[in-house]
Enzyme design. Structure first.
Site, mmCIF file in Angstrom:
data_model
loop_
_atom_site.group_PDB
_atom_site.id
_atom_site.type_symbol
_atom_site.label_atom_id
_atom_site.label_comp_id
_atom_site.label_asym_id
_atom_site.label_seq_id
_atom_site.Cartn_x
_atom_site.Cartn_y
_atom_site.Cartn_z
ATOM 1 N N ILE A 72 0.873 -1.166 0.000
ATOM 2 C CA ILE A 72 0.000 0.000 0.000
ATOM 3 C C ILE A 72 0.912 1.217 0.000
ATOM 4 O O ILE A 72 2.091 1.137 0.388
ATOM 5 C CB ILE A 72 -0.986 0.021 1.203
ATOM 6 C CG1 ILE A 72 -0.244 0.034 2.530
ATOM 7 C CG2 ILE A 72 -1.945 -1.146 1.130
ATOM 8 C CD1 ILE A 72 -1.193 0.169 3.726
ATOM 9 N N ASP A 73 0.410 2.345 -0.456
ATOM 10 C CA ASP A 73 1.238 3.550 -0.559
ATOM 11 C C ASP A 73 1.796 3.953 0.793
ATOM 12 O O ASP A 73 1.188 3.695 1.845
ATOM 13 C CB ASP A 73 0.415 4.715 -1.123
ATOM 14 C CG ASP A 73 -0.006 4.490 -2.564
ATOM 15 O OD1 ASP A 73 0.590 3.621 -3.228
ATOM 16 O OD2 ASP A 73 -0.938 5.174 -3.015
ATOM 17 N N ASN A 74 2.936 4.622 0.764
ATOM 18 C CA ASN A 74 3.561 5.089 1.998
ATOM 19 C C ASN A 74 2.588 5.888 2.854
ATOM 20 O O ASN A 74 2.558 5.759 4.081
ATOM 21 C CB ASN A 74 4.780 5.970 1.693
ATOM 22 C CG ASN A 74 5.882 5.208 0.987
ATOM 23 O OD1 ASN A 74 5.828 3.992 0.876
ATOM 24 N ND2 ASN A 74 6.882 5.927 0.512
#
Length: 302
Positions: free
Chosen positions: A141-143
């Site tokens: 998942i995105d940062n």
């Protein structure tokens, strides 16, 4: 040589299947089935067998695998400076809760402040199939996204979970605040996504190419012209939710990359993951939920 040990009692729908059929049903990769067959590591009731052996009710199927049996090997240095919260754990995987702004994995050998480094530390005293557990990345998942992340504890689990993801047997639900009031209560965004030709770190919707991408959204409520959505993905493209919602004129709040309204964090939360236990019939799934974090507002008033 130390090995991962696998032991199963045959029952239910697996009775009268051959060993080969059972391993294929469990999504054990073909190359691993070859390793087990060629190295005579398949046993039923303690007797070495071929993959053609038909299993009976109550039979004990066992096999073992070495780390060297796998093409891809990875190792993350352990960092115990942050205690990752485990939401759920099996013999083969853990589900953890990632805070927003934490990177998923290191990009250089000297980087060790990522989720996988912290997960490696928290798994130090955990076991997996008779060996010490290690952190293996399954998905990203995105940062700037918070919430549930699935991490395998051994390399065979990675290979099987990858296939379950590809077959859409693993489902994830997100919560997101977007700008504006969506008129419909639910909808589907079916737009291909491609790399932005002007910025390799960004993605764009593309009607003339790119990868297929489908996003399902459902409106929860609207507060001061900001709407909270429940989102499910049919595909898992990079930045898919962010790109799709921006493309229909409702960018995520806090999304600086895709022109969202200013906010201290990206308001995207990976709330729930639904998946089966490995080495099962894969029909019964368990849902694991990460509570909404304190920095993710219930009512957004901008």
């Amino acid at each position: 040589m130390s090995s991962y040990q696998y032991n199963f009692i045959v029952s239910g729908i697996f009775v009268s299947k051959s060993v080969k059929e059972l391993l294929r049903y469990w999504l054990v990769p073909r190359f691993i089935r070859g390793v087990l067959r060629q190295n005579k590591r398949l046993f039923v009731n303690g007797q070495n067998v071929s993959t053609a052996t038909v299993l009976q009710d109550g039979d004990e199927l066992t096999f073992r695998l070495n780390i060297q049996d796998f093409h891809k090997q990875q190792h993350y240095s352990a960092n115990n400076q942050y205690r990752v919260r485990i939401l759920f754990e099996t013999e083969d995987y853990v589900i953890v809760n990632k805070p927003a702004t934490m990177k998923m994995h290191p990009h250089s050998p000297d980087e060790n402040d990522t989720l996988l480094n912290y997960a490696e530390a928290v798994l130090k005293d955990h076991g997996s199939r008779g060996q010490a557990a290690h952190a293996f990345m399954v998905h990203r998942i995105d940062n700037d996204t918070s919430g549930v992340v699935l991490i395998a504890k051994n390399p065979l689990a990675v290979a099987i979970l990858d296939q379950l993801l590809a077959k859409k047997r693993i489902k994830r639900t997100y919560l997101a605040w977007v700008s504006g009031n969506l008129q419909d209560n639910a909808g589907i965004i079916d737009r291909a996504i491609a790399v932005d030709p002007n910025d390799p770190y960004k993605r764009v919707v593309s009607d003339g190419g790119g990868l297929p991408a489908i996003t399902h959204w459902q409106k929860i409520h609207t507060v001061y012209q900001n709407t909270l959505l429940r989102i499910n993905l049919e595909t898992g493209r990079t930045h898919q939710i962010r790109v799709h919602l921006a493309a229909i004129g409702h960018p995520l709040v806090g999304d600086r990359l895709y022109h969202g309204r200013d906010y201290p964090r990206l308001l995207l939360h990976s709330a729930t993951i639904k998946l089966p236990s490995l080495f099962s019939d894969y029909t019964v799934c368990r849902s694991i939920t990460a509570a909404i974090p304190k920095d993710f507002p219930r009512q957004l008033k901008l």
